[in-house]
Enzyme design. Structure first.
Site, PDB file in Angstrom:
ATOM      1  N   ARG A 130       0.834  -1.202   0.000  1.00 15.01           N
ATOM      2  CA  ARG A 130       0.000   0.000   0.000  1.00 15.01           C
ATOM      3  C   ARG A 130       0.866   1.249   0.000  1.00 15.01           C
ATOM      4  O   ARG A 130       1.875   1.327   0.688  1.00 15.01           O
ATOM      5  CB  ARG A 130      -0.901   0.031   1.244  1.00 15.01           C
ATOM      6  CG  ARG A 130      -1.869   1.222   1.262  1.00 15.01           C
ATOM      7  CD  ARG A 130      -2.538   1.385   2.609  1.00 15.01           C
ATOM      8  NE  ARG A 130      -1.571   1.701   3.666  1.00 15.01           N
ATOM      9  CZ  ARG A 130      -1.035   2.908   3.842  1.00 15.01           C
ATOM     10  NH1 ARG A 130      -1.328   3.919   3.032  1.00 15.01           N
ATOM     11  NH2 ARG A 130      -0.165   3.103   4.806  1.00 15.01           N
ATOM     12  N   VAL A 131       0.450   2.220  -0.813  1.00  8.88           N
ATOM     13  CA  VAL A 131       0.992   3.575  -0.735  1.00  8.88           C
ATOM     14  C   VAL A 131      -0.201   4.511  -0.594  1.00  8.88           C
ATOM     15  O   VAL A 131      -1.333   4.143  -0.900  1.00  8.88           O
ATOM     16  CB  VAL A 131       1.845   3.951  -1.975  1.00  8.88           C
ATOM     17  CG1 VAL A 131       3.155   3.189  -1.985  1.00  8.88           C
ATOM     18  CG2 VAL A 131       1.084   3.727  -3.271  1.00  8.88           C
ATOM     19  N   SER A 132       0.047   5.733  -0.134  1.00  3.44           N
ATOM     20  CA  SER A 132      -1.058   6.633   0.195  1.00  3.44           C
ATOM     21  C   SER A 132      -1.641   7.393  -0.994  1.00  3.44           C
ATOM     22  O   SER A 132      -2.785   7.818  -0.950  1.00  3.44           O
ATOM     23  CB  SER A 132      -0.606   7.646   1.254  1.00  3.44           C
ATOM     24  OG  SER A 132      -0.242   6.970   2.431  1.00  3.44           O
ATOM     25  N   SER A 133      -0.854   7.593  -2.039  1.00  9.19           N
ATOM     26  CA  SER A 133      -1.366   8.399  -3.159  1.00  9.19           C
ATOM     27  C   SER A 133      -1.020   7.768  -4.504  1.00  9.19           C
ATOM     28  O   SER A 133      -0.126   6.931  -4.607  1.00  9.19           O
ATOM     29  CB  SER A 133      -0.782   9.814  -3.101  1.00  9.19           C
ATOM     30  OG  SER A 133       0.601   9.781  -3.384  1.00  9.19           O
ATOM     31  N   GLN A 189       2.678   7.929  -5.803  1.00  8.53           N
ATOM     32  CA  GLN A 189       3.729   7.080  -5.239  1.00  8.53           C
ATOM     33  C   GLN A 189       3.764   5.730  -5.957  1.00  8.53           C
ATOM     34  O   GLN A 189       2.733   5.248  -6.426  1.00  8.53           O
ATOM     35  CB  GLN A 189       3.479   6.859  -3.748  1.00  8.53           C
ATOM     36  CG  GLN A 189       3.601   8.129  -2.922  1.00  8.53           C
ATOM     37  CD  GLN A 189       3.194   7.883  -1.473  1.00  8.53           C
ATOM     38  OE1 GLN A 189       2.040   7.616  -1.180  1.00  8.53           O
ATOM     39  NE2 GLN A 189       4.163   7.970  -0.569  1.00  8.53           N
TER      40      GLN A 189
END
Length: 196
Positions: A9-12, A15
């Site tokens: 998982r990345v936040s945006s 990324q």
């Protein structure tokens, strides 16, 4: 055969996930769940799909625990769900987090985490209670506002809920019919002075 399941998982959207995927492949992961979304919520489609698809003996591997959750409370809930399915969790960056082995340090740290969450929850409730008591003594407390505000469709919905309750419709049925939370219903009844 043990499946190694990687959660990435990345936040945006800007990324990239290359570093995490490389790390998890090196750990032997053959199944991957990947998403670009905030870790501040449990409402993540890939996370839910992964949890639903886990089987006994599976090992969920993350590059670091912050990929799984940014909230200790949510992290513990996710770990519980993984364990309930007979699977285990391992973090590449935090070597102590490996529920696939009998690791006393892992159990100890998870217990400390759980204790901190419970302490934080009780402290917040205590501060809220103290604040409410002060506001009550000054005649300023009217309860938390409901999401059902005056004006337009929300006012119509609010009035319908009040009418349904006065007609002895159960809270559970009101909740389902009007798609509203139990807390919101009770706050509305309290604010309107309706006897429960």
């Amino acid at each position: 055969m043990v499946r190694k399941v990687g959660y990435i998982r990345v936040s945006s959207q800007q990324q990239n996930t290359v570093r995490q995927k490389k790390s998890l492949k090196e750990q032997g992961c053959t199944v991957f769940y990947e998403e670009k979304i905030s870790g501040a919520t449990l409402d993540r489609p890939e996370l839910q799909q992964m949890l639903d698809g886990l089987e006994g003996g599976d090992i969920v591997i993350v590059h670091e625990i912050s990929r799984l959750s940014r909230s200790t409370k949510d992290l513990l809930e996710i770990i519980d769900q993984i364990k309930e399915r007979g699977a285990s969790l391992k973090s590449v960056s935090e070597a102590w987090l490996d529920t696939s082995s009998d690791n006393p340090m892992n159990d100890f740290l998870l217990t400390v985490f759980a204790g901190l969450v419970e302490f934080e929850r009780k402290s917040i409730k205590q501060r809220q209670r103290e604040g409410i008591d002060i506001a009550l003594s000054q005649g300023k407390y009217k309860g938390r506002k409901t999401k059902l505000v005056e004006g337009g469709e929300e006012e119509v919905r609010r009035n319908a809920i009040l009418e349904a309750y006065k007609n002895r419709t159960s809270i559970a049925d009101i909740r389902k019919t009007y798609k509203v939370g139990t807390g919101t219903i009770y706050r509305l009844l309290e604010r309107e002075g309706v006897n429960r």
